[in-house]
Design a protein around this motif. Structure first.
Motif: not given
Length: 402
Positions: A237-244, A348-356
């Motif tokens: 769910f992050d626009r910066r992600s480059r794939g799984g 509620l734990p946060a989504v790790a690494g989520l910024e954008q």
């Protein structure tokens, strides 16, 4: 008669560590489970990371398997046995000696291709002065009963079911199911039906598998499930992600009828739904406290998931994917485990690494873990082929109530 099915016990062996507490602590810390691939059989600049079970945890799992079964086990079968032992211990049951009727439902991943690593190991054992001794290879295969694992599949699809039942010395109702979200859902549905129909008293659902193999990772790469760009972390769910990024491990759940559990709070499974298309999936028509949705680490696909979740009116959304990686055998079970931990802890734990975030409208949990009043949870999972499924859970603190 109550229709509530409680999760009486849980166990896990994942990249986060051995046991549910290690998994939950990783979630609370928003700590990613991926790391550079550590394997003597793999070198790749395109696939650079994997959510891998630590060597010390692999060693620890062997204590939960009978020694006479070692020869039949791949690493993931040891993980499955250890995760199941954890779940059994939490549930306070003693299979085979407590007079209860059991059911065992297993999902095994990573069994659909030959094991190149095992074949390479066998060849290495047969090297003499730097050259493969084919007579020694033939002797091991034909006279000592050592199978040539390159010519057969890595493990039978019912290998986990067979080994776990032998390890527990248990004769019971059982089933071997496919891997992925669809396999997990089928196993859970069968387990729940067996409990409600009172064919059994205890259902044990286990998923275990690994894709840490050249052929397994190549298959995921061709299908677009994992990053081909050398990504070192997965950012759902992050626009910066480059794939799984792929992962491995095992998750086990022990299920009981709610009225047969203690008065202490229990997390119960409610309705399941599934569909071959995400846009046709049935979602709850009432607001839900939070959702666990793994996502994929592919921004376009995660944007579609976000849009599909919006009609459900969930108040918060989190994900276990950064902790576990893409699991072949237990994706839905891992998400259920995270939802159960959150309901019991009221956190509620946060989504790790989520910024954008890919969607400003989806209430993704960012930053740090937060306290919350939680009663219901929605788990949404999706396979690469588009098959999607949901599970509804609720926190029940009254035996016999719905």
């Amino acid at each position: 008669m109550s229709q509530s099915i409680a999760i009486a016990g849980a166990g896990a062996v994942l990249a986060s560590g051995w046991g549910v507490p290690a998994f939950w602590q990783a979630a609370l810390d928003a700590r990613a489970g991926s790391a550079p691939i550590d394997s003597p059989w793999l070198r790749s600049s395109r696939v650079a990371a994997f959510a891998q079970v630590a060597a010390a945890d692999q060693q620890r799992c062997q204590a939960d398997m009978a020694r006479n079964l070692y020869r039949y086990c791949t690493p993931s079968l040891f993980w499955g046995a250890s995760a199941l032992r954890q779940a059994i211990d939490e549930a306070g049951i003693t299979p085979g000696s407590d007079g209860l009727r059991y059911g065992l439902y297993c999902c095994q991943g990573g069994f659909t291709y030959p094991s190149m690593a095992s074949y390479a190991s066998l060849l290495q054992d047969c090297r003499r002065d730097g050259v493969a001794d084919m007579r020694e290879l033939a002797r091991k295969v034909l006279n000592e009963g050592v199978l040539d694992p390159f010519l057969i599949i890595k493990g039978l699809s019912n290998g986990l079911l067979g080994v776990l039942s032998l390890n527990l010395k248990l004769q019971c109702e059982g089933g071997a199911f496919m891997q992925g979200v669809s396999g997990n859902l089928a196993a859970l549905r069968e387990a729940r039906a067996a409990l409600l129909e009172r064919r059994i008293d205890v259902a044990m659902v286990v998923g275990a598998g690994s894709e840490l193999d050249p052929l397994g990772l190549a298959d995921l790469l061709r299908g677009g499930a994992i990053s081909a760009e050398g990504a070192t972390e997965v950012l759902p769910f992050d626009r910066r992600s480059r794939g799984g990024i792929a992962g491995e491990g095992a998750v086990a759940l022990v299920l009981r009828r709610r009225e047969e559990r203690p008065a202490a709070a229990q997390v119960c499974l409610d309705a399941f739904s599934s569909h071959a298309r995400l846009d046709a999936l049935s979602l709850p028509d009432q607001p839900t406290d939070f959702a666990v949705c793994a996502g994929s680490g592919r921004p376009a696909r995660d944007r579609q998931l976000a849009e599909a979740l919006l009609p459900a009116a969930v108040k918060h959304v989190t994900s276990a994917l950064p902790i576990t990686g893409l699991l072949s055998a237990a994706p839905l079970l891992a998400d259920l485990l995270l939802a159960r931990c959150a309901l019991l802890a009221q956190q509620l734990p946060a989504v790790a690494g989520l910024e954008q975030p890919v969607s400003a409208a989806l209430p993704l949990v960012q930053g740090a873990t937060r306290a919350a009043s939680l009663r219901q949870a929605l788990v949404l999972g999706q396979d690469d082929n588009g098959f999607s499924a949901t599970c509804l859970l609720h926190l029940n603190d009254t035996p016999g109530s719905h």
